[in-house]
Motif scaffolding. Sequence first.
Motif, PDB file in Angstrom:
ATOM      1  N   GLY A  89       2.941  -9.252 -38.997  1.00 14.70           N
ATOM      2  CA  GLY A  89       3.458  -8.336 -37.989  1.00 14.70           C
ATOM      3  C   GLY A  89       4.963  -8.275 -38.132  1.00 14.70           C
ATOM      4  O   GLY A  89       5.477  -8.022 -39.219  1.00 14.70           O
ATOM      5  N   ASN A  90       5.684  -8.574 -37.049  1.00 14.33           N
ATOM      6  CA  ASN A  90       7.144  -8.623 -37.108  1.00 14.33           C
ATOM      7  C   ASN A  90       7.677 -10.043 -37.036  1.00 14.33           C
ATOM      8  O   ASN A  90       8.877 -10.252 -36.859  1.00 14.33           O
ATOM      9  CB  ASN A  90       7.751  -7.782 -35.969  1.00 14.33           C
ATOM     10  N   GLN A  91       6.784 -11.016 -37.173  1.00  7.58           N
ATOM     11  CA  GLN A  91       7.197 -12.420 -37.139  1.00  7.58           C
ATOM     12  C   GLN A  91       7.219 -13.004 -38.551  1.00  7.58           C
ATOM     13  O   GLN A  91       6.306 -12.771 -39.345  1.00  7.58           O
ATOM     14  CB  GLN A  91       6.238 -13.226 -36.261  1.00  7.58           C
ATOM     15  N   ARG A 125      12.484  -4.240 -46.878  1.00  5.63           N
ATOM     16  CA  ARG A 125      11.146  -4.697 -46.476  1.00  5.63           C
ATOM     17  C   ARG A 125      10.081  -3.737 -46.986  1.00  5.63           C
ATOM     18  O   ARG A 125      10.260  -2.509 -46.939  1.00  5.63           O
ATOM     19  CB  ARG A 125      11.074  -4.805 -44.957  1.00  5.63           C
ATOM     20  N   SER A 175       3.487  -7.966 -44.561  1.00  9.91           N
ATOM     21  CA  SER A 175       4.580  -7.297 -45.270  1.00  9.91           C
ATOM     22  C   SER A 175       5.505  -8.381 -45.819  1.00  9.91           C
ATOM     23  O   SER A 175       5.363  -9.563 -45.495  1.00  9.91           O
ATOM     24  CB  SER A 175       5.348  -6.341 -44.349  1.00  9.91           C
ATOM     25  N   PHE A 227       6.228 -11.642 -43.652  1.00 12.46           N
ATOM     26  CA  PHE A 227       6.034 -11.329 -42.239  1.00 12.46           C
ATOM     27  C   PHE A 227       4.556 -11.216 -41.901  1.00 12.46           C
ATOM     28  O   PHE A 227       3.765 -10.690 -42.691  1.00 12.46           O
ATOM     29  CB  PHE A 227       6.704  -9.987 -41.888  1.00 12.46           C
ATOM     30  N   ASP A 238       5.595  -2.980 -47.457  1.00 13.38           N
ATOM     31  CA  ASP A 238       4.233  -3.355 -47.099  1.00 13.38           C
ATOM     32  C   ASP A 238       3.579  -4.008 -48.312  1.00 13.38           C
ATOM     33  O   ASP A 238       4.197  -4.140 -49.379  1.00 13.38           O
ATOM     34  CB  ASP A 238       3.432  -2.162 -46.575  1.00 13.38           C
ATOM     35  N   GLN A 242      11.568  -0.488 -44.636  1.00 15.54           N
ATOM     36  CA  GLN A 242      12.795  -0.722 -43.872  1.00 15.54           C
ATOM     37  C   GLN A 242      13.906  -1.209 -44.790  1.00 15.54           C
ATOM     38  O   GLN A 242      13.675  -1.978 -45.717  1.00 15.54           O
ATOM     39  CB  GLN A 242      12.535  -1.773 -42.787  1.00 15.54           C
TER      40      GLN A 242
END
Length: 205
Positions: free
Chosen positions: A28-30, A57, A40, A26, A59, A66
Motif C-alpha cells: 500500500g503506502n507503507q 516509484r 509497489s 511498499f 508498480d 510517482q
Amino acid sequence: MKKNILILFSFFAVLSLKAQVAPVYFYGNQVTTDRNKATSYAIYGKLSAENIWTFKRYDLYDNLIQTGSYEDETLSTPHGNFNFYMDIQTFNDFHNTKFKLKGKTRFLSQQGNFVHGVEQGKWMVYYPDGNVLSTQNYVNGELSGESKTFDKFGNVEEGGNYINGKKDGEWISMEGTRKDLYDNGVLKSSILIKQNRKEKRTTNQ
C-alpha cells in the motif's frame, strides 16, 4: 521489476559517483521489508552534496506511478516537485468516463510542490487528455486562494476561495448551478442559478 531496478541503479551511478542508491518496497503506502508482500517499489538516491533524495516509484509491472524528492533518507519529509501517474482505464472506471489515447495507457494525473513536508503553491489534477480537472492553491499545507474543479469540457463545476483551509466568500457548486456564500467556513446563504452549459472543447473519448 528486477530489470528496471538494475537500469535505475546504472542511471543514478552515471549521474554521480558519490550517489547513495537504494530500493524500498511498499505494501500500500507503507514501507515494508518483505519483498513478497510488496505492492509497489521505489528507487531513491542522494545525487548531490545537498540533503535531497530523488525518488521514483513503480508498480509491480514497472509502470511509473510517482516521482519526487525528499529531505531525508527515510523519505518522511517531501521537498520539491512531485508528479503522479495513473492508468487511463482506472480513471475511466472511477469517473465513469471513456477516455482513449492512441498508443498510451497511462498519463500524468497530478502535480504539485512540497516545501519542507507541506504543500505549497498550485496543485493541478488532469484528465487523461491533459486538460485540467482541478486546481488548488496551498500556503504552508493549507488550502488558501482560488480553487476550481472543471468538467471534461472546461466548464467550472465548483469554484471559490479558501482562507486558511476554510471556504470563504462566493462559491459556485452543483456543476455551476448553485451559488453559495461562506464566511470563514460557515455557509451563510445558498441560491440556485440558471446557467446554459456549453461544450468548450473536445476530448479524446
